[in-house]
Design an enzyme around this catalytic site. Structure first.
Site, PDB file in Angstrom:
ATOM      1  N   ASP A 149      46.706  15.025  23.238  1.00  0.00           N
ATOM      2  CA  ASP A 149      45.345  15.347  23.683  1.00  0.00           C
ATOM      3  C   ASP A 149      44.563  16.132  22.638  1.00  0.00           C
ATOM      4  O   ASP A 149      44.845  17.304  22.388  1.00  0.00           O
ATOM      5  CB  ASP A 149      45.421  16.152  24.990  1.00  0.00           C
ATOM      6  CG  ASP A 149      44.049  16.341  25.628  1.00  0.00           C
ATOM      7  OD1 ASP A 149      43.089  15.704  25.175  1.00  0.00           O
ATOM      8  OD2 ASP A 149      43.962  17.120  26.594  1.00  0.00           O
ATOM      9  N   ASP A 356      37.517  11.803  20.506  1.00  0.00           N
ATOM     10  CA  ASP A 356      38.502  12.164  21.513  1.00  0.00           C
ATOM     11  C   ASP A 356      39.570  11.082  21.637  1.00  0.00           C
ATOM     12  O   ASP A 356      39.260   9.896  21.674  1.00  0.00           O
ATOM     13  CB  ASP A 356      37.789  12.366  22.858  1.00  0.00           C
ATOM     14  CG  ASP A 356      38.739  12.839  23.935  1.00  0.00           C
ATOM     15  OD1 ASP A 356      39.622  13.662  23.637  1.00  0.00           O
ATOM     16  OD2 ASP A 356      38.613  12.377  25.081  1.00  0.00           O
TER      17      ASP A 356
END
Ligand SMILES: *[C@@H]1O[C@H](CO)[C@@H](O)[C@H](O)[C@H]1NC(C)=O
Ligand SMILES: *[C@@H]1O[C@H](CO)[C@@H](O)[C@H](O)[C@H]1NC(C)=O
Ligand SMILES: *[C@@H]1O[C@H](CO)[C@@H](O)[C@H](O)[C@H]1NC(C)=O
Ligand SMILES: *[C@@H]1O[C@H](CO)[C@@H](O)[C@H](O)[C@H]1NC(C)=O
Ligand SMILES: *[C@@H]1O[C@H](CO)[C@@H](O)[C@H](O)[C@H]1NC(C)=O
Ligand SMILES: *[C@@H]1O[C@H](CO)[C@@H](O)[C@H](O)[C@H]1NC(C)=O
Ligand SMILES: *[C@@H]1O[C@H](CO)[C@@H](O)[C@H](O)[C@H]1NC(C)=O
Length: 475
Positions: A149, A356
């Site tokens: 992440d 992201d």
């Protein structure tokens, strides 16, 4: 030496035959066979396209889509529906856009036009995260399959003892700190513990039953949470490659949905992040390559490109926003080799694009998205456009049933410094027959560069030098 050159050659040859095999792309279009890209994927994991500089392979961790055959078998669980994946992606995107803009914009909720401002102390749901890496935790090292992440900082795994009410069932045994000779809780009276509160990862020092411990807590927007003891351990990235003082949350209190992964590794820009923690060794840089398809392997690597040799990479300036997010500036889009007519002022209104790993579909502010959609649709008139489906959130999907090949326009994104990346055709552009972009909101909104667009590139986050690099054909 000869062997490694051969290896690279095989990989490059495979890559070029895939990328340029169907038809030439001189005119901005590539014809791809639907049997290769739009039909159910191979059940076997293929690692043949991974193309990493041998000299850089020290802290190299294999990466896989968690629902594909390259994920460790104990972790494979059924892929959520396409609608569900897009819903999760949108929820994550809303969270990131709200936080990245420091609450100055409100994002639109999924189902209606009500504005939602996400409080800054809430973490983004981890449901949408799709890529996992396998690392070793403790001494002796126990393999842990963790979500990767870039949109959060604090790593965590579920720890024993934890009963089935307090922890969710994972397929690997729980990590047991009592069986590791290098485990230690982080004392309350440390900068690391004090920083947790400042960075919204919990209350820091908590006194309970006569003792005190450094407690972490990640609260999510949907009301769920992950809590436990902030700890340090030895982390093994690759055989013989260890991080001695890895900080992570040893979680013994979970609530909310899960997909049976063992934990998460946070690669954001705040002090808790593995990247920041290891910056004296790896220079505050990391890279990953997300594969074209879920049946292929990718990699995560710590450390930057050797400064003497950044060949193959193109770089654009990057800044870290809200401590966690990595932001670049988009300056142009082209479709089918033609630059879209979007005034530069439109892009400069936005607060930039967050890159992201966990958002699936790229989020573009209104004017840029509309121009892209119009151009893409006019280049795809040979294929039936599916009627709008509000449940999906993406609005440019094609019914490719019955076509043996599809001619897809190339899509290129240009960033500050004139850096252009040509997205993989078709896997960097289309997801299940849908254009992997959607409208984020008004032009003032931040955008998000989602993970479909990043496929096959090595994306290098060189945090210390404030730049992001892209290298095509890395996996
Ligand atoms: C949402 O916020 C925008 C901008 O602040 C405002 O113009 C709009 O009326 C709001 N919509 C609702 C439904 O509150
Ligand atoms: C599980 O553990 C929690 C916290 O340690 C405790 O409150 C709960 O009663 C336990 N549940 C069961 C079913 O043992
Ligand atoms: C705590 O946070 C500050 C500010 O971000 C940072 O400079 C410092 O290195 C952090 N300390 C630790 C021990 O993480
Ligand atoms: C730099 O890397 C490329 C491959 O990416 C290689 O062909 C070249 O020889 C390298 N140059 C140096 C100076 O190491
Ligand atoms: C991006 O654009 C903004 C506003 O135009 C500017 O302040 C910033 O320095 C640019 N570069 C990066 C890496 O954010
Ligand atoms: C897609 O096209 C096929 C073949 O033309 C047709 O049978 C099918 O109903 C279409 N599906 C949708 C969802 O429109
Ligand atoms: C694509 O399909 C069309 C019709 O099915 C066929 O005529 C054409 O030769 C195919 N092109 C390639 C490159 O396979």
């Amino acid at each position: 030496m000869a062997a490694s050159h051969l290896f690279v050659c095989i990989i490059l040859c495979t890559y070029y035959s895939v990328a340029h095999g169907g038809d030439d792309d001189e005119h901005g279009f590539v014809t791809v066979l639907t049997s290769r890209s739009f039909q159910p994927e191979a059940a076997e994991c293929s690692t043949s396209r991974v193309n990493l500089e041998p000299s850089r392979a020290t802290a190299f961790v294999p990466l896989a889509h968690r629902h594909g055959p390259c994920a460790p078998s104990s972790q494979t669980s059924e892929m959520p529906s396409f609608t569900e994946r897009l819903r999760r992606s949108r929820a994550r995107a809303n969270y990131i856009m709200s936080r990245a803009s420091k609450g100055t914009v409100s994002t639109l909720a999924d189902d209606d036009d009500a504005n939602v401002t996400i409080p800054a102390h809430l973490g983004g749901s981890v449901d949408s995260l799709e890529y996992v890496v396998t690392v070793g935790l403790g001494t002796p090292a126990v393999p842990q399959v963790v979500l990767m992440d870039t949109g959060s900082d604090l790593s965590w795994v579920q720890c024993a003892p934890c009963n089935s009410t307090a922890c969710y069932p994972q397929k690997d045994p729980l990590f047991d700190p009592s069986k590791s000779s290098t485990y230690a809780p982080i004392p309350c009276d440390t900068g690391a513990c004090r920083n947790l509160t400042a960075d919204d990862y919990g209350d820091g020092c908590v006194t309970s039953g006569g003792g005190s411990q450094c407690a972490f807590a990640i609260e999510y927007g949907d009301g769920s949470h992950t809590r436990g003891v902030y700890s340090k351990e030895t982390l093994t990235l690759a055989p013989g490659v260890t991080v001695e003082d890895f900080h992570f949350g040893c979680a013994d209190d979970q609530d909310g949905s899960n997909d049976r992964y063992d934990g998460l590794v946070g690669l954001g820009g705040a002090p808790e992040s593995l990247v920041v923690r290891t910056s004296s060794v790896y220079g505050g840089a990391f890279s990953y390559c997300l594969p074209a398809q879920n049946s292929e392997a990718g990699f995560l690597a710590l450390g930057g490109a050797p400064s003497a040799n950044t060949s193959g990479f193109v770089f654009t300036p990057m800044r870290v926003e809200v401590a966690t997010f990595y932001v670049v500036n988009l300056t142009g889009i082209s479709v089918g080799g033609k630059q879209l007519d979007i005034p530069p002022a439109v892009f400069s209104k936005s607060t930039g694009m967050v890159i992201d790993s966990g958002t699936v579909v790229t989020e573009l502010p209104n004017t840029a998205y509309s121009a892209l959609r119009t151009a893409f649709r006019s280049a795809m008139t040979a294929y039936p456009l599916l009627p709008p489906n509000d449940d999906l959130g993406v609005d440019t999907c094609y019914n490719l049933t019955g076509f043996s090949n599809v001619t897809v326009p190339t899509v290129a994104l240009t960033f500050d410094g004139g850096v252009r990346i040509d997205l993989d055709v078709p896997n960097g552009i289309l997801l299940e027959g849908c254009l992997a972009f959607q409208e984020a909101g008004p032009d003032e909104f931040p955008g998000i560069l989602g993970n479909v667009n990043q496929r096959t590139f090595e994306v290098l986050y060189d945090v210390s030098h404030g730049k992001v690099g892209f290298r095509a054909g890395a996996c």
